[in-house]
Design a protein around this motif. Structure first.
Motif, PDB file in Angstrom:
ATOM      1  N   TYR A 156      64.655 -37.544  63.843  1.00 21.74           N
ATOM      2  CA  TYR A 156      65.291 -38.665  64.538  1.00 21.74           C
ATOM      3  C   TYR A 156      64.572 -39.027  65.833  1.00 21.74           C
ATOM      4  O   TYR A 156      64.531 -40.209  66.227  1.00 21.74           O
ATOM      5  CB  TYR A 156      66.749 -38.286  64.820  1.00 21.74           C
ATOM      6  N   LEU A 157      63.979 -38.021  66.511  1.00 22.38           N
ATOM      7  CA  LEU A 157      63.393 -38.257  67.838  1.00 22.38           C
ATOM      8  C   LEU A 157      62.238 -39.272  67.843  1.00 22.38           C
ATOM      9  O   LEU A 157      62.179 -40.128  68.736  1.00 22.38           O
ATOM     10  CB  LEU A 157      62.931 -36.932  68.443  1.00 22.38           C
ATOM     11  N   PRO A 158      61.284 -39.232  66.914  1.00 19.98           N
ATOM     12  CA  PRO A 158      60.208 -40.234  66.951  1.00 19.98           C
ATOM     13  C   PRO A 158      60.726 -41.663  66.839  1.00 19.98           C
ATOM     14  O   PRO A 158      60.204 -42.575  67.512  1.00 19.98           O
ATOM     15  CB  PRO A 158      59.341 -39.863  65.743  1.00 19.98           C
ATOM     16  N   THR A 159      61.734 -41.875  66.017  1.00 20.88           N
ATOM     17  CA  THR A 159      62.314 -43.224  65.900  1.00 20.88           C
ATOM     18  C   THR A 159      62.945 -43.642  67.209  1.00 20.88           C
ATOM     19  O   THR A 159      62.783 -44.796  67.659  1.00 20.88           O
ATOM     20  CB  THR A 159      63.368 -43.234  64.769  1.00 20.88           C
ATOM     21  N   LEU A 160      63.681 -42.725  67.834  1.00 24.59           N
ATOM     22  CA  LEU A 160      64.329 -43.039  69.113  1.00 24.59           C
ATOM     23  C   LEU A 160      63.295 -43.290  70.200  1.00 24.59           C
ATOM     24  O   LEU A 160      63.451 -44.194  71.029  1.00 24.59           O
ATOM     25  CB  LEU A 160      65.254 -41.882  69.508  1.00 24.59           C
ATOM     26  N   GLU A 161      62.206 -42.518  70.186  1.00 22.39           N
ATOM     27  CA  GLU A 161      61.152 -42.725  71.179  1.00 22.39           C
ATOM     28  C   GLU A 161      60.520 -44.104  71.012  1.00 22.39           C
ATOM     29  O   GLU A 161      60.219 -44.795  72.004  1.00 22.39           O
ATOM     30  CB  GLU A 161      60.087 -41.633  71.038  1.00 22.39           C
ATOM     31  N   SER A 162      60.314 -44.508  69.777  1.00 23.74           N
ATOM     32  CA  SER A 162      59.753 -45.837  69.521  1.00 23.74           C
ATOM     33  C   SER A 162      60.688 -46.934  70.020  1.00 23.74           C
ATOM     34  O   SER A 162      60.248 -47.942  70.597  1.00 23.74           O
ATOM     35  CB  SER A 162      59.486 -46.000  68.027  1.00 23.74           C
ATOM     36  N   LEU A 163      61.997 -46.731  69.824  1.00 26.55           N
ATOM     37  CA  LEU A 163      62.973 -47.724  70.301  1.00 26.55           C
ATOM     38  C   LEU A 163      62.963 -47.814  71.820  1.00 26.55           C
ATOM     39  O   LEU A 163      63.062 -48.911  72.390  1.00 26.55           O
ATOM     40  CB  LEU A 163      64.379 -47.342  69.806  1.00 26.55           C
ATOM     41  N   VAL A 164      62.846 -46.661  72.489  1.00 31.43           N
ATOM     42  CA  VAL A 164      62.816 -46.658  73.951  1.00 31.43           C
ATOM     43  C   VAL A 164      61.561 -47.364  74.458  1.00 31.43           C
ATOM     44  O   VAL A 164      61.606 -48.111  75.443  1.00 31.43           O
ATOM     45  CB  VAL A 164      62.887 -45.218  74.487  1.00 31.43           C
ATOM     46  N   ASN A 183      71.339 -47.190  78.740  1.00 26.52           N
ATOM     47  CA  ASN A 183      72.064 -46.436  77.709  1.00 26.52           C
ATOM     48  C   ASN A 183      71.098 -45.871  76.671  1.00 26.52           C
ATOM     49  O   ASN A 183      71.236 -44.723  76.235  1.00 26.52           O
ATOM     50  CB  ASN A 183      73.095 -47.337  77.025  1.00 26.52           C
ATOM     51  N   LEU A 184      70.123 -46.670  76.280  1.00 23.34           N
ATOM     52  CA  LEU A 184      69.146 -46.216  75.290  1.00 23.34           C
ATOM     53  C   LEU A 184      68.261 -45.101  75.856  1.00 23.34           C
ATOM     54  O   LEU A 184      68.000 -44.096  75.194  1.00 23.34           O
ATOM     55  CB  LEU A 184      68.296 -47.390  74.827  1.00 23.34           C
ATOM     56  N   GLU A 185      67.836 -45.294  77.107  1.00 26.71           N
ATOM     57  CA  GLU A 185      66.998 -44.279  77.745  1.00 26.71           C
ATOM     58  C   GLU A 185      67.776 -42.980  77.967  1.00 26.71           C
ATOM     59  O   GLU A 185      67.246 -41.881  77.794  1.00 26.71           O
ATOM     60  CB  GLU A 185      66.458 -44.798  79.077  1.00 26.71           C
ATOM     61  N   SER A 186      69.054 -43.104  78.326  1.00 27.50           N
ATOM     62  CA  SER A 186      69.900 -41.921  78.517  1.00 27.50           C
ATOM     63  C   SER A 186      70.073 -41.153  77.203  1.00 27.50           C
ATOM     64  O   SER A 186      70.042 -39.916  77.185  1.00 27.50           O
ATOM     65  CB  SER A 186      71.265 -42.343  79.069  1.00 27.50           C
ATOM     66  N   THR A 187      70.236 -41.891  76.116  1.00 26.48           N
ATOM     67  CA  THR A 187      70.347 -41.241  74.803  1.00 26.48           C
ATOM     68  C   THR A 187      69.074 -40.483  74.470  1.00 26.48           C
ATOM     69  O   THR A 187      69.114 -39.351  73.955  1.00 26.48           O
ATOM     70  CB  THR A 187      70.631 -42.288  73.714  1.00 26.48           C
ATOM     71  N   TRP A 188      67.940 -41.079  74.771  1.00 24.34           N
ATOM     72  CA  TRP A 188      66.636 -40.447  74.516  1.00 24.34           C
ATOM     73  C   TRP A 188      66.492 -39.146  75.307  1.00 24.34           C
ATOM     74  O   TRP A 188      66.086 -38.108  74.775  1.00 24.34           O
ATOM     75  CB  TRP A 188      65.535 -41.433  74.867  1.00 24.34           C
ATOM     76  N   ILE A 189      66.887 -39.182  76.575  1.00 20.86           N
ATOM     77  CA  ILE A 189      66.778 -37.986  77.420  1.00 20.86           C
ATOM     78  C   ILE A 189      67.735 -36.900  76.947  1.00 20.86           C
ATOM     79  O   ILE A 189      67.378 -35.714  76.873  1.00 20.86           O
ATOM     80  CB  ILE A 189      67.060 -38.353  78.893  1.00 20.86           C
ATOM     81  N   ASN A 190      68.945 -37.293  76.597  1.00 19.15           N
ATOM     82  CA  ASN A 190      69.935 -36.309  76.139  1.00 19.15           C
ATOM     83  C   ASN A 190      69.499 -35.638  74.840  1.00 19.15           C
ATOM     84  O   ASN A 190      69.747 -34.445  74.637  1.00 19.15           O
ATOM     85  CB  ASN A 190      71.296 -36.978  75.950  1.00 19.15           C
ATOM     86  N   LYS A 191      68.862 -36.397  73.967  1.00 17.53           N
ATOM     87  CA  LYS A 191      68.382 -35.819  72.717  1.00 17.53           C
ATOM     88  C   LYS A 191      67.236 -34.830  72.958  1.00 17.53           C
ATOM     89  O   LYS A 191      67.114 -33.817  72.267  1.00 17.53           O
ATOM     90  CB  LYS A 191      67.942 -36.917  71.754  1.00 17.53           C
ATOM     91  N   GLN A 192      66.399 -35.124  73.941  1.00 17.15           N
ATOM     92  CA  GLN A 192      65.343 -34.175  74.283  1.00 17.15           C
ATOM     93  C   GLN A 192      65.931 -32.881  74.857  1.00 17.15           C
ATOM     94  O   GLN A 192      65.470 -31.779  74.544  1.00 17.15           O
ATOM     95  CB  GLN A 192      64.385 -34.808  75.301  1.00 17.15           C
ATOM     96  N   LEU A 193      66.967 -33.036  75.702  1.00 15.37           N
ATOM     97  CA  LEU A 193      67.652 -31.859  76.242  1.00 15.37           C
ATOM     98  C   LEU A 193      68.333 -31.063  75.131  1.00 15.37           C
ATOM     99  O   LEU A 193      68.347 -29.830  75.149  1.00 15.37           O
ATOM    100  CB  LEU A 193      68.682 -32.288  77.292  1.00 15.37           C
ATOM    101  N   GLU A 194      68.882 -31.777  74.158  1.00 13.70           N
ATOM    102  CA  GLU A 194      69.509 -31.108  73.021  1.00 13.70           C
ATOM    103  C   GLU A 194      68.473 -30.318  72.224  1.00 13.70           C
ATOM    104  O   GLU A 194      68.738 -29.200  71.764  1.00 13.70           O
ATOM    105  CB  GLU A 194      70.186 -32.136  72.121  1.00 13.70           C
ATOM    106  N   GLN A 195      67.278 -30.889  72.074  1.00 14.74           N
ATOM    107  CA  GLN A 195      66.210 -30.187  71.375  1.00 14.74           C
ATOM    108  C   GLN A 195      65.816 -28.906  72.112  1.00 14.74           C
ATOM    109  O   GLN A 195      65.640 -27.849  71.486  1.00 14.74           O
ATOM    110  CB  GLN A 195      64.994 -31.094  71.227  1.00 14.74           C
ATOM    111  N   LEU A 196      65.701 -28.997  73.422  1.00 14.54           N
ATOM    112  CA  LEU A 196      65.371 -27.810  74.210  1.00 14.54           C
ATOM    113  C   LEU A 196      66.458 -26.744  74.082  1.00 14.54           C
ATOM    114  O   LEU A 196      66.173 -25.548  73.984  1.00 14.54           O
ATOM    115  CB  LEU A 196      65.176 -28.192  75.683  1.00 14.54           C
TER     116      LEU A 196
END
Length: 234
Positions: A156-164, A183-196
């Protein structure tokens, strides 16, 4: 502030001066232990885990104590020969016999105590083996769940990164408002934190498995097992 506290805590754990700067490298994803490797190690756990080895040695020692207590219930017969020579060169030979009788109880009290201690050691030994099997099974299941979540997130992350990336250009051009972009950028950051967070949980799970199975840290090759395998304590 939080980064400084973490750095000081790390230096304290490593025994370094507070102002020491430690260069950290990125942690690679934890390799999953296969069920085959885990089960093979689990079948030989009593030969490699220190606490089980100690309990096994304690059991063997206690077995000797039980045998000694049983032998003590039988009479002990001792025979000695005494020789003496007087001033006239006359030799005298004497024979002495000693008989040690056990207590009227036949030493049953000591035998019962030693047997109870042996039974307790055996139960503790078996309980730890059973608990290890349960804990390992739970950790294996958790390992699979964590890996599945990481795989889904990685998809999911590459798609979200492309959207950002596209949203950033759109925001700069005034095509979207600030709230939508944030909101989109916050979602991207939260998903990266979730991955970590998932990667950290995966490493914690791997370390727990290594501790339970007495595996060396980050084994590159299958761990050799003892050639002579001993049976479980009875």
């Amino acid at each position: 502030m939080h980064l400084t506290e973490t750095a000081h805590s790390l230096n304290l754990i490593l025994g370094l001066p507070p102002q020491t700067l430690v260069n950290l490298s990125l942690v690679t994803p934890a390799d999953a232990l296969t069920a085959e490797v885990v089960n093979e190690r689990l079948s030989h756990l009593s030969e490699v885990r220190p606490d089980l080895l100690a309990l096994g040695a304690g059991y063997d020692s206690q077995e000797a104590q039980v045998r000694a207590a049983i032998l003590a219930q039988f009479p002990s017969l001792g025979i000695g020969i005494n020789r003496a020579r007087d001033t006239s060169n006359v030799d005298t030979v004497g024979l002495s016999i000693s008989l040690s009788l056990p207590l009227f109880s036949g030493n049953r009290g000591n035998i019962a105590i030693e047997r109870a201690t042996r039974t307790q050691l055996n139960l503790e030994y078996q309980a730890r083996l059973a608990q290890a099997a349960i804990d390992v099974d739970q950790l294996l299941q958790l390992q699979g769940l964590l890996q599945a979540q990481l795989d889904n997130l990685q998809t999911y992350l590459p798609t979200l990164e492309s959207l950002v990336t596209r949203a950033t250009r759109a925001y700069q051009q005034g095509d979207i408002d600030a709230l939508t972009f944030l909101n989109l950028e916050s979602t991207w950051i939260n998903k990266q934190l979730e991955q970590l967070s998932l990667q950290q949980a995966s490493w914690n799970n791997r370390i727990a498995l290594e501790a339970l199975l007495a595996l060396p840290a980050y084994p590159q090759t299958p761990v050799p097992l003892p050639e002579n395998t001993a049976g479980d304590k009875k």
